[in-house]
Design a protein around this motif. Structure first.
Motif, PDB file in Angstrom:
ATOM      1  N   GLY A 123       0.823  -1.206   0.000  1.00  0.00           N
ATOM      2  CA  GLY A 123       0.000   0.000   0.000  1.00  0.00           C
ATOM      3  C   GLY A 123       0.857   1.255   0.000  1.00  0.00           C
ATOM      4  O   GLY A 123       0.610   2.198  -0.760  1.00  0.00           O
ATOM      5  N   VAL A 124       1.885   1.258   0.829  1.00  0.00           N
ATOM      6  CA  VAL A 124       2.802   2.405   0.893  1.00  0.00           C
ATOM      7  C   VAL A 124       3.567   2.557  -0.418  1.00  0.00           C
ATOM      8  O   VAL A 124       3.703   3.664  -0.961  1.00  0.00           O
ATOM      9  N   VAL A 125       4.070   1.456  -0.959  1.00  0.00           N
ATOM     10  CA  VAL A 125       4.838   1.497  -2.213  1.00  0.00           C
ATOM     11  C   VAL A 125       3.974   2.041  -3.354  1.00  0.00           C
ATOM     12  O   VAL A 125       4.395   2.938  -4.096  1.00  0.00           O
ATOM     13  N   THR A 126       2.772   1.513  -3.490  1.00  0.00           N
ATOM     14  CA  THR A 126       1.888   1.940  -4.579  1.00  0.00           C
ATOM     15  C   THR A 126       1.520   3.413  -4.442  1.00  0.00           C
ATOM     16  O   THR A 126       1.456   4.143  -5.439  1.00  0.00           O
ATOM     17  N   GLY A 127       1.296   3.854  -3.210  1.00  0.00           N
ATOM     18  CA  GLY A 127       0.874   5.228  -2.998  1.00  0.00           C
ATOM     19  C   GLY A 127       1.982   6.257  -3.085  1.00  0.00           C
ATOM     20  O   GLY A 127       1.743   7.386  -3.520  1.00  0.00           O
ATOM     21  N   CYS A 128       3.194   5.875  -2.714  1.00  0.00           N
ATOM     22  CA  CYS A 128       4.251   6.873  -2.520  1.00  0.00           C
ATOM     23  C   CYS A 128       5.297   6.949  -3.623  1.00  0.00           C
ATOM     24  O   CYS A 128       5.855   8.012  -3.874  1.00  0.00           O
ATOM     25  N   PHE A 129       5.579   5.836  -4.286  1.00  0.00           N
ATOM     26  CA  PHE A 129       6.758   5.818  -5.140  1.00  0.00           C
ATOM     27  C   PHE A 129       6.582   6.551  -6.465  1.00  0.00           C
ATOM     28  O   PHE A 129       7.554   7.069  -7.015  1.00  0.00           O
ATOM     29  N   GLY A 130       5.378   6.601  -7.002  1.00  0.00           N
ATOM     30  CA  GLY A 130       5.162   7.355  -8.228  1.00  0.00           C
ATOM     31  C   GLY A 130       5.423   8.830  -8.020  1.00  0.00           C
ATOM     32  O   GLY A 130       6.136   9.479  -8.803  1.00  0.00           O
ATOM     33  N   GLY A 139      13.567  17.611 -10.028  1.00  0.00           N
ATOM     34  CA  GLY A 139      14.444  18.329  -9.114  1.00  0.00           C
ATOM     35  C   GLY A 139      13.743  19.069  -7.998  1.00  0.00           C
ATOM     36  O   GLY A 139      14.266  20.062  -7.485  1.00  0.00           O
ATOM     37  N   GLU A 140      12.556  18.587  -7.591  1.00  0.00           N
ATOM     38  CA  GLU A 140      11.855  19.198  -6.464  1.00  0.00           C
ATOM     39  C   GLU A 140      12.009  18.324  -5.223  1.00  0.00           C
ATOM     40  O   GLU A 140      12.249  17.111  -5.321  1.00  0.00           O
ATOM     41  N   VAL A 141      11.858  18.950  -4.056  1.00  0.00           N
ATOM     42  CA  VAL A 141      11.873  18.173  -2.816  1.00  0.00           C
ATOM     43  C   VAL A 141      10.619  17.306  -2.796  1.00  0.00           C
ATOM     44  O   VAL A 141       9.499  17.820  -2.883  1.00  0.00           O
ATOM     45  N   PRO A 142      10.754  15.978  -2.739  1.00  0.00           N
ATOM     46  CA  PRO A 142       9.582  15.109  -2.783  1.00  0.00           C
ATOM     47  C   PRO A 142       8.606  15.401  -1.655  1.00  0.00           C
ATOM     48  O   PRO A 142       9.004  15.620  -0.506  1.00  0.00           O
ATOM     49  N   LEU A 143       7.315  15.396  -1.990  1.00  0.00           N
ATOM     50  CA  LEU A 143       6.294  15.598  -0.966  1.00  0.00           C
ATOM     51  C   LEU A 143       6.420  14.564   0.144  1.00  0.00           C
ATOM     52  O   LEU A 143       6.196  14.857   1.323  1.00  0.00           O
ATOM     53  N   VAL A 144       6.807  13.347  -0.242  1.00  0.00           N
ATOM     54  CA  VAL A 144       6.885  12.261   0.729  1.00  0.00           C
ATOM     55  C   VAL A 144       7.966  12.504   1.777  1.00  0.00           C
ATOM     56  O   VAL A 144       7.927  11.931   2.869  1.00  0.00           O
ATOM     57  N   LEU A 145       8.943  13.377   1.465  1.00  0.00           N
ATOM     58  CA  LEU A 145      10.067  13.603   2.374  1.00  0.00           C
ATOM     59  C   LEU A 145      10.028  14.959   3.062  1.00  0.00           C
ATOM     60  O   LEU A 145      10.958  15.288   3.799  1.00  0.00           O
ATOM     61  N   ARG A 146       8.999  15.741   2.830  1.00  0.00           N
ATOM     62  CA  ARG A 146       8.951  17.062   3.457  1.00  0.00           C
ATOM     63  C   ARG A 146       8.833  16.918   4.969  1.00  0.00           C
ATOM     64  O   ARG A 146       8.071  16.091   5.464  1.00  0.00           O
ATOM     65  N   GLN A 147       9.549  17.757   5.667  1.00  0.00           N
ATOM     66  CA  GLN A 147       9.799  17.578   7.097  1.00  0.00           C
ATOM     67  C   GLN A 147       8.511  17.439   7.906  1.00  0.00           C
ATOM     68  O   GLN A 147       7.690  18.343   7.949  1.00  0.00           O
ATOM     69  N   GLY A 148       8.363  16.282   8.537  1.00  0.00           N
ATOM     70  CA  GLY A 148       7.291  16.068   9.493  1.00  0.00           C
ATOM     71  C   GLY A 148       5.916  15.831   8.907  1.00  0.00           C
ATOM     72  O   GLY A 148       4.988  15.474   9.636  1.00  0.00           O
ATOM     73  N   LEU A 150       2.559  14.319   7.250  1.00  0.00           N
ATOM     74  CA  LEU A 150       1.951  12.990   7.268  1.00  0.00           C
ATOM     75  C   LEU A 150       1.739  12.538   5.829  1.00  0.00           C
ATOM     76  O   LEU A 150       0.807  12.978   5.155  1.00  0.00           O
ATOM     77  N   TYR A 151       2.617  11.702   5.355  1.00  0.00           N
ATOM     78  CA  TYR A 151       2.515  11.179   3.994  1.00  0.00           C
ATOM     79  C   TYR A 151       2.626   9.653   4.033  1.00  0.00           C
ATOM     80  O   TYR A 151       1.639   8.957   3.863  1.00  0.00           O
TER      81      TYR A 151
END
Length: 207
Positions: A123-130, A139-148, A150-151
């Protein structure tokens, strides 16, 4: 497996639009729009299928998802200037796509008979990796890695909601709805109200 396939297609459509909006922010040409949209749309599901040994990968078995992604990219290329704030539209559409994709990932893994922990990971892989690949490519900061924010947490909670609901009422639309709702509520709360996880803060060493 019909419902996970429909969820996959819905996630493809919405993720493709987010990919095209990112391409617009990066001022890419039409080919760049289609490439980023397709990468975003099928990236998470492709990694999921490869990890699960599912053959063929969902968009190779049926090219409709790629066609949908390409059509969405083309539509956004000609209409993106009509949006007042591409960034906010992108963020909210990404939240919707994340919620749908998590449900699809959990459903596919469950349908293949994998244990609960694999279902949650898929579920996490399908939702986050695309979305992760989309942001890295431009070249943008991934939404999944933005500080703190909930992603990944929202995706994991949505997967847990699906598993618990399925245990209570059995597999079906209610299970998928619980997953989509939980994921979206947490992600929307993070966007709208600033819900965050505590972040690591470095402290100077003690003397």
């Amino acid at each position: 497996m019909i419902l996970p396939a429909l969820l996959d297609l819905a996630a493809v459509l919405v993720f493709a639009v987010t990919g095209a909006l990112v391409a617009a922010r990066a001022q890419l040409d039409p080919v760049g729009f289609v490439f980023v949209a397709c990468l975003t749309a099928v990236g998470g599901g492709t990694i999921r299928d490869l990890l699960l040994g599912r053959e063929p990968v969902f968009w190779i078995e049926d090219p409709l998802p790629v066609a949908v992604a390409g059509a969405a990219a083309t539509a956004v290329f000609f209409t993106h200037h009509l949006l007042a704030s591409r960034l906010m539209v992108l963020i909210w559409l990404d939240a919707i796509a994340l919620s749908i994709a998590v449900a699809a990932g959990v459903g596919v893994a469950h349908g293949l008979g994998h244990p609960v922990w694999v279902q949650l990971v898929m579920g996490v892989v399908t939702g986050c990796f695309g979305g992760l690949m989309r942001d890295v490519v431009v070249g943008e900061v991934p939404l999944v890695l933005r500080q703190g924010e909930l992603y990944v947490t929202a995706a994991l909670a949505g997967g847990l909601a699906a598993v618990l609901t399925r245990d209570l009422v059995g597999p079906g639309p209610l299970t998928q709805s619980a997953c989509v709702s939980m994921t979206f509520i947490l992600r929307a709360g993070s966007i709208r109200y600033g819900w965050r996880l505590p972040s690591f803060r470095a402290r100077p060493p003690k003397p």
